[in-house]
Scaffold this motif. Structure first.
Motif, PDB file in Angstrom:
ATOM      1  N   GLY A   1       0.844  -1.187   0.000  1.00  0.00           N
ATOM      2  CA  GLY A   1       0.000   0.000   0.000  1.00  0.00           C
ATOM      3  C   GLY A   1       0.883   1.241   0.000  1.00  0.00           C
ATOM      4  N   PRO A   2       0.262   2.424   0.010  1.00  0.00           N
ATOM      5  CA  PRO A   2       1.051   3.658  -0.069  1.00  0.00           C
ATOM      6  C   PRO A   2       1.968   3.884   1.125  1.00  0.00           C
ATOM      7  CG  PRO A   2      -1.315   4.111   0.218  1.00  0.00           C
ATOM      8  CD  PRO A   2      -1.187   2.652  -0.024  1.00  0.00           C
ATOM      9  N   ASP A   3       1.583   3.399   2.323  1.00  0.00           N
ATOM     10  CA  ASP A   3       2.392   3.678   3.516  1.00  0.00           C
ATOM     11  C   ASP A   3       3.825   3.192   3.370  1.00  0.00           C
ATOM     12  OD1 ASP A   3       1.282   1.140   3.417  1.00  0.00           O
ATOM     13  OD2 ASP A   3       1.091   0.915   5.599  1.00  0.00           O
ATOM     14  N   LEU A   4       3.991   1.957   2.872  1.00  0.00           N
ATOM     15  CA  LEU A   4       5.338   1.392   2.757  1.00  0.00           C
ATOM     16  C   LEU A   4       6.108   1.958   1.563  1.00  0.00           C
ATOM     17  CD1 LEU A   4       4.494  -2.287   3.747  1.00  0.00           C
ATOM     18  CD2 LEU A   4       5.791  -0.631   5.089  1.00  0.00           C
ATOM     19  N   MET A   5       5.400   2.648   0.677  1.00  0.00           N
ATOM     20  CA  MET A   5       6.088   3.278  -0.454  1.00  0.00           C
ATOM     21  C   MET A   5       6.614   4.661  -0.079  1.00  0.00           C
ATOM     22  SD  MET A   5       3.662   2.661  -3.746  1.00  0.00           S
ATOM     23  CE  MET A   5       3.463   1.065  -4.537  1.00  0.00           C
ATOM     24  N   ALA A   6       6.106   5.203   1.020  1.00  0.00           N
ATOM     25  CA  ALA A   6       6.346   6.616   1.327  1.00  0.00           C
ATOM     26  C   ALA A   6       7.822   7.049   1.277  1.00  0.00           C
ATOM     27  CB  ALA A   6       5.715   6.971   2.674  1.00  0.00           C
ATOM     28  N   PRO A   7       8.746   6.315   1.947  1.00  0.00           N
ATOM     29  CA  PRO A   7      10.131   6.809   1.912  1.00  0.00           C
ATOM     30  C   PRO A   7      10.732   6.835   0.509  1.00  0.00           C
ATOM     31  CG  PRO A   7       9.979   4.698   3.103  1.00  0.00           C
ATOM     32  CD  PRO A   7       8.582   5.121   2.789  1.00  0.00           C
ATOM     33  N   HIS A   8      10.352   5.848  -0.304  1.00  0.00           N
ATOM     34  CA  HIS A   8      10.888   5.792  -1.675  1.00  0.00           C
ATOM     35  C   HIS A   8      10.308   6.933  -2.520  1.00  0.00           C
ATOM     36  CE1 HIS A   8      11.934   1.942  -0.131  1.00  0.00           C
ATOM     37  NE2 HIS A   8      10.740   1.405  -0.314  1.00  0.00           N
ATOM     38  N   ILE A   9       9.021   7.157  -2.336  1.00  0.00           N
ATOM     39  CA  ILE A   9       8.350   8.232  -3.092  1.00  0.00           C
ATOM     40  C   ILE A   9       8.950   9.582  -2.700  1.00  0.00           C
ATOM     41  CG2 ILE A   9       6.130   9.454  -3.320  1.00  0.00           C
ATOM     42  CD1 ILE A   9       6.155   6.887  -4.928  1.00  0.00           C
ATOM     43  N   LYS A  10       9.245   9.732  -1.423  1.00  0.00           N
ATOM     44  CA  LYS A  10       9.825  10.992  -0.957  1.00  0.00           C
ATOM     45  C   LYS A  10      11.195  11.209  -1.607  1.00  0.00           C
ATOM     46  CE  LYS A  10      10.056  13.736   3.224  1.00  0.00           C
ATOM     47  NZ  LYS A  10      11.391  13.955   3.773  1.00  0.00           N
ATOM     48  N   HIS A  11      11.976  10.149  -1.676  1.00  0.00           N
ATOM     49  CA  HIS A  11      13.300  10.246  -2.310  1.00  0.00           C
ATOM     50  C   HIS A  11      13.165  10.713  -3.768  1.00  0.00           C
ATOM     51  CE1 HIS A  11      17.591   9.045  -2.924  1.00  0.00           C
ATOM     52  NE2 HIS A  11      17.176   8.906  -4.171  1.00  0.00           N
ATOM     53  N   LEU A  12      12.228  10.098  -4.484  1.00  0.00           N
ATOM     54  CA  LEU A  12      12.038  10.487  -5.889  1.00  0.00           C
ATOM     55  C   LEU A  12      11.604  11.951  -5.990  1.00  0.00           C
ATOM     56  CD1 LEU A  12      10.259   7.351  -7.452  1.00  0.00           C
ATOM     57  CD2 LEU A  12      12.655   8.044  -7.690  1.00  0.00           C
ATOM     58  N   CYS A  13      10.695  12.348  -5.106  1.00  0.00           N
ATOM     59  CA  CYS A  13      10.207  13.735  -5.164  1.00  0.00           C
ATOM     60  C   CYS A  13      11.338  14.727  -4.896  1.00  0.00           C
ATOM     61  CB  CYS A  13       9.066  13.943  -4.174  1.00  0.00           C
ATOM     62  SG  CYS A  13       7.550  13.129  -4.728  1.00  0.00           S
ATOM     63  N   GLU A  14      12.286  14.336  -4.044  1.00  0.00           N
ATOM     64  CA  GLU A  14      13.384  15.249  -3.718  1.00  0.00           C
ATOM     65  C   GLU A  14      14.483  15.256  -4.778  1.00  0.00           C
ATOM     66  OE1 GLU A  14      12.870  14.941   1.139  1.00  0.00           O
ATOM     67  OE2 GLU A  14      14.447  13.793   0.148  1.00  0.00           O
ATOM     68  N   GLN A  15      14.645  14.136  -5.489  1.00  0.00           N
ATOM     69  CA  GLN A  15      15.825  14.050  -6.360  1.00  0.00           C
ATOM     70  C   GLN A  15      15.567  13.728  -7.823  1.00  0.00           C
ATOM     71  OE1 GLN A  15      19.258  12.128  -4.810  1.00  0.00           O
ATOM     72  NE2 GLN A  15      18.692  12.456  -2.688  1.00  0.00           N
ATOM     73  N   SER A  16      14.393  13.214  -8.161  1.00  0.00           N
ATOM     74  CA  SER A  16      14.207  12.743  -9.539  1.00  0.00           C
ATOM     75  C   SER A  16      13.923  13.880 -10.504  1.00  0.00           C
ATOM     76  CB  SER A  16      13.059  11.738  -9.602  1.00  0.00           C
ATOM     77  OG  SER A  16      12.839  11.373 -10.946  1.00  0.00           O
ATOM     78  N   PRO A  17      14.621  13.893 -11.638  1.00  0.00           N
ATOM     79  CA  PRO A  17      14.307  14.888 -12.661  1.00  0.00           C
ATOM     80  C   PRO A  17      13.027  14.538 -13.432  1.00  0.00           C
ATOM     81  CG  PRO A  17      16.077  13.458 -13.422  1.00  0.00           C
ATOM     82  CD  PRO A  17      15.754  13.040 -12.013  1.00  0.00           C
ATOM     83  N   PHE A  18      12.507  13.335 -13.229  1.00  0.00           N
ATOM     84  CA  PHE A  18      11.306  12.894 -13.946  1.00  0.00           C
ATOM     85  C   PHE A  18      10.054  13.168 -13.110  1.00  0.00           C
ATOM     86  CE2 PHE A  18      14.706   9.626 -14.766  1.00  0.00           C
ATOM     87  CZ  PHE A  18      15.114  10.148 -15.981  1.00  0.00           C
ATOM     88  N   VAL A  19       8.902  13.273 -13.809  1.00  0.00           N
ATOM     89  CA  VAL A  19       7.623  13.359 -13.098  1.00  0.00           C
ATOM     90  C   VAL A  19       7.499  12.111 -12.219  1.00  0.00           C
ATOM     91  CG1 VAL A  19       5.110  13.238 -13.417  1.00  0.00           C
ATOM     92  CG2 VAL A  19       6.499  14.737 -14.889  1.00  0.00           C
ATOM     93  N   VAL A  20       6.949  12.262 -11.009  1.00  0.00           N
ATOM     94  CA  VAL A  20       6.875  11.127 -10.075  1.00  0.00           C
ATOM     95  C   VAL A  20       5.468  10.519 -10.074  1.00  0.00           C
ATOM     96  CG1 VAL A  20       7.173  10.368  -7.679  1.00  0.00           C
ATOM     97  CG2 VAL A  20       8.633  12.189  -8.612  1.00  0.00           C
ATOM     98  N   SER A  21       5.414   9.190 -10.123  1.00  0.00           N
ATOM     99  CA  SER A  21       4.129   8.488 -10.078  1.00  0.00           C
ATOM    100  C   SER A  21       4.070   7.549  -8.885  1.00  0.00           C
ATOM    101  CB  SER A  21       3.923   7.689 -11.365  1.00  0.00           C
ATOM    102  OG  SER A  21       4.923   6.699 -11.487  1.00  0.00           O
ATOM    103  N   CYS A  22       2.841   7.292  -8.442  1.00  0.00           N
ATOM    104  CA  CYS A  22       2.640   6.365  -7.327  1.00  0.00           C
ATOM    105  C   CYS A  22       1.345   5.599  -7.549  1.00  0.00           C
ATOM    106  CB  CYS A  22       2.600   7.147  -6.013  1.00  0.00           C
ATOM    107  SG  CYS A  22       2.404   6.080  -4.582  1.00  0.00           S
ATOM    108  N   VAL A  23       1.489   4.296  -7.746  1.00  0.00           N
ATOM    109  CA  VAL A  23       0.344   3.443  -8.082  1.00  0.00           C
ATOM    110  C   VAL A  23       0.341   2.228  -7.150  1.00  0.00           C
ATOM    111  CG1 VAL A  23      -0.741   2.120  -9.970  1.00  0.00           C
ATOM    112  CG2 VAL A  23       0.466   4.254 -10.501  1.00  0.00           C
ATOM    113  N   PRO A  24      -0.129   2.415  -5.902  1.00  0.00           N
ATOM    114  CA  PRO A  24      -0.009   1.337  -4.912  1.00  0.00           C
ATOM    115  C   PRO A  24      -1.120   0.286  -5.016  1.00  0.00           C
ATOM    116  CG  PRO A  24      -0.782   3.378  -3.885  1.00  0.00           C
ATOM    117  CD  PRO A  24      -0.670   3.639  -5.363  1.00  0.00           C
ATOM    118  N   ASN A  25      -0.903  -0.820  -4.310  1.00  0.00           N
ATOM    119  CA  ASN A  25      -1.977  -1.783  -4.108  1.00  0.00           C
ATOM    120  C   ASN A  25      -2.967  -1.209  -3.102  1.00  0.00           C
ATOM    121  OD1 ASN A  25      -0.713  -3.612  -5.731  1.00  0.00           O
ATOM    122  ND2 ASN A  25       0.007  -4.943  -4.063  1.00  0.00           N
ATOM    123  N   ALA A  26      -4.121  -1.857  -3.012  1.00  0.00           N
ATOM    124  CA  ALA A  26      -5.069  -1.481  -1.962  1.00  0.00           C
ATOM    125  C   ALA A  26      -4.583  -2.108  -0.654  1.00  0.00           C
ATOM    126  CB  ALA A  26      -6.470  -1.947  -2.328  1.00  0.00           C
ATOM    127  N   GLY A  27      -3.391  -1.698  -0.237  1.00  0.00           N
ATOM    128  CA  GLY A  27      -2.780  -2.233   0.983  1.00  0.00           C
ATOM    129  C   GLY A  27      -1.979  -3.496   0.704  1.00  0.00           C
TER     130      GLY A  27
END
Ligand code: THG
Length: 650
Positions: free
Chosen positions: A232-258
């Protein structure tokens, strides 16, 4: 051709783009029979339904479009040759992918309005075989993706979605497979890459952490990079944050329903639409995620909740700061080292080390892996790998060595060969971000560009030596002139300056030959010129060359002093034996002085007669001195040499 999808993604209001939810989950609830799949032998092959029961797939598409999805994904997740072969459908790759794309496009056409255009993403799943652990070759994968993507392209998809990726090398094969399609068709469409992080390891299946994924993919022409599936999104959070801080690409997040829970042998997903929406709200508004959607277990209700965010939320503006780095399959190594230099271990080199040569000749692969590992302990940041050995098949050797090292050693690799075929053989098995050592103009521009082409294809950094059609540059001016020529050419070719390591050549100053006397000075001067005039690039040397032929103890001192002088001039990377570098404080002022006099050729003459030669002095001072302390032997030595020995051993 400008894609309307890209125009929408990059439009000034930065709209949230909402992808659809799970294909599999929403086919399952339709209770399809074996007959719907075209017979028992095809049951479970969702990709075949676009042929046998297209209305079931269209229903999933339309339910998500009705819920408000901006983008729907084709029913082609398992649409490569290898995956379809499990059902004997390997000869239908093109047809099934094209049909699936056309079906999805028909659905979006029904829902599209000028205010809310709808798009189709051509789904490309990971398949079941990972190249990094040798399940499948890079070439085979690249070809399979080209075939699948050709069908999707001809069916009219608006973008490609390389999704649920578990292996960085697989992603590179997929991207390059798409590049072949773009070349064949003469036009590009956007690429989205979505990786999957395992729980609880918090890495991809290939062992890569989020920084590795970003570092390895940063050189590629992709548009959106994010995560999907697994959790689910909770366990993706640290990785998503890293991408938002450093990735030159648009960031996407498509989690499972938990996280899936196993209930009675079936996966159950418990995250409610409201919970999903709240989690994504934060990612979009606080961190700047722009593309959202749902993976396993998400139903039209989940997508409806996300579409509400889509129409109301402002995507936070991001100012990503990306740090140039190399990476292994597991972790990154920034090019810039504070108060130090990028240490490239030299010992895995068949032409530079007898031990390595012997291990290679015995095909002692475990021994070679141990040699690689030993340099981790010594403090290397990157490992130089050279298998050049007359009479052996270097392409095969590079494949054998690198495919083992990548899964056993956490350091990035520098693939070292005069032949590009050998470097490419390494790149085909190294999922991380490598450096190529090296290219130059010795054999003309064609060979120079061939290596740049490979660097670009696999996303590697590059070492460029100051050698041209006239041979090795010996003077500072010529070293700089060649670097400048190569800098312009490489940057124009599309290699960013921060991916270039210039090697102004550390040639021996240890031979006593008159024309070698100026080698040290010329190199130091050229480093200053490169540093001052060619912004963002790096300067590297194969340091040990400087002292070829001297006794090991003298080499250690001279190499260390030369390193010091070159770093002061602006060098920031060197190929060395890290455990043989001495800090300045461990070299006596007298030895420092002699080495400096040797490096800058400060001999003294009385007429034609040399009255002071630092080379001769260094040689005699270190005569009989070993780099390993032997107490009994030590005591027999004259005081001068005892001191020297003490200094070297610390
Ligand atoms: N520039 C770039 N790449 C390079 C070099 C360079 N790659 C190869 C080489 N030069 C750097 N690597 C080495 C490796 C070993 C030694 C020197 C440079 C060395 N070996 C010992 C010797 O020859 O005496 C033998 C050690 C042993 O047998 O174990 O000194 O300049 N871009």
């Amino acid at each position: 051709m400008t894609s309307t999808f890209l125009a929408r993604l990059h439009s000034p209001e930065r709209p949230v783009i909402v992808f659809d939810g799970a294909m599999g989950t929403n086919l399952q609830v339709q209770n399809l029979t074996a007959a719907d799949f075209g017979g028992a032998e095809y049951e479970g092959c969702n990709e075949y339904l676009v042929h046998t029961k297209p209305e079931a797939v269209a229903k999933v598409h339309k339910d998500f479009l009705a819920a408000g999805a901006d983008v729907i994904e084709t029913d082609t997740f398992g649409g490569t040759y290898q995956t379809l072969a499990e059902y004997g459908l390997e000869d239908q790759v093109y047809y099934l992918n094209k049909t699936a794309a056309e079906l999805a496009k028909k659905c979006t056409a029904e829902f599209s309005t000028p205010e809310k255009p709808r798009f189709v993403a051509g789904s490309i799943g990971p398949g079941t075989k990972l190249p990094s652990i040798g399940h499948i070759s890079y070439e085979e994968l690249e070809q399979a993706y080209t075939e699948q993507a050709t069908g999707l392209y001809d069916g009219g998809v608006d973008l490609f979605l390389i999704e649920t990726c578990m292996d960085v090398l697989q992603i590179k094969a997929a991207i390059n497979g798409l590049e072949v399609v773009f070349k064949n068709k003469g036009a590009r469409i956007p690429i989205m890459v979505s990786a999957t992080f395992e729980n609880p390891q918090a890495t991809m299946l290939s062992g890569s952490d989020i920084a590795t994924l970003l570092t390895a993919l940063q050189p590629f022409p992709i548009d959106i990079l994010g995560l999907n599936c697994a959790t689910g999104p909770d366990l993706m959070a640290p990785h998503i944050k890293h991408l938002c801080e450093q990735s030159p690409f648009v960031v996407s997040c498509v989690p499972n329903a938990g996280l899936p829970e196993n209930i009675g042998g079936h996966a159950h997903y418990k995250l409610t639409p409201v919970e999903l929406k709240l989690a994504m709200y934060k990612f979009v508004e606080d961190w700047g995620v722009q593309v959202i959607g749902g993976c396993c277990g998400t139903r039209p209700e989940h997508i409806k909740a996300l579409a509400e965010i889509g129409s109301t939320l402002q995507v936070k503006e991001r100012h990503p700061e990306f740090e140039p780095a190399a990476s292994s399959l597991m972790s990154i190594q920034p090019y810039h080292q504070d108060n130090s230099f990028l240490i490239i271990g030299e010992r895995l080199n068949a032409s530079g080390s007898k031990k390595c040569r012997d291990l290679l000749n015995e095909e002692n692969w475990d021994g070679l892996v141990s040699l690689a590992k030993s340099q981790v302990k010594e403090g290397a940041h990157i490992l130089d790998v050279n298998v050049d050995y007359v009479g052996r098949d270097g392409v095969k050797d590079m494949h054998e060595v690198v495919s083992r090292v990548v899964n056993n050693v956490s350091l990035p690799l520098m693939l070292d060969s005069t032949e590009w075929e050998k470097m490419e053989a390494g790149l085909k098995v190294a999922g991380g971000k490598c450096l190529m050592n090296s290219t130059n103009y010795e054999d003309g521009e064609e060979r120079f560009y061939k290596v740049l082409e490979i660097a670009k294809k696999y996303g590697a950094g590059i070492v460029i030596g100051t050698i041209d059609e006239e041979g090795m540059a010996r003077t500072a001016e010529r070293k700089f002139a060649i670097a400048q020529r190569a800098y312009r050419a490489a940057v124009e070719y599309g290699i960013p300056a921060y991916e270039i390591f210039f090697d102004p050549l550390a040639l021996p100053i240890s031979t006593g030959i008159e024309e070698d006397r100026e080698n040290g000075k010329a190199t130091v001067e050229s480093i200053k010129m490169i540093r001052e005039n060619l912004p963002q690039c790096h300067v590297l040397l194969g340091l040990s060359n400087i002292s070829f032929g001297l006794n090991p103890a003298a080499r250690q001192v001279l190499n260390s002093m030369f390193l010091h002088e070159c770093m002061n001039a602006g060098m920031d990377a060197a190929i060395v034996s890290p455990n043989k570098i001495l800090p300045l404080a461990k070299i006596t002022p007298e030895h420092q002085e002699i080495c400096r006099n040797l490096i800058y050729d400060r001999r003294q003459f009385d007429g034609d007669i040399c009255t002071y030669d630092p080379l001769g002095l260094l040689t005699t001072m270190f005569e009989g001195v070993s780099t390993k302390r032997d107490k009994a032997e030590d005591d027999k030595l004259p005081l001068e040499q005892k001191l020297t020995r003490h200094i070297i051993d610390g």
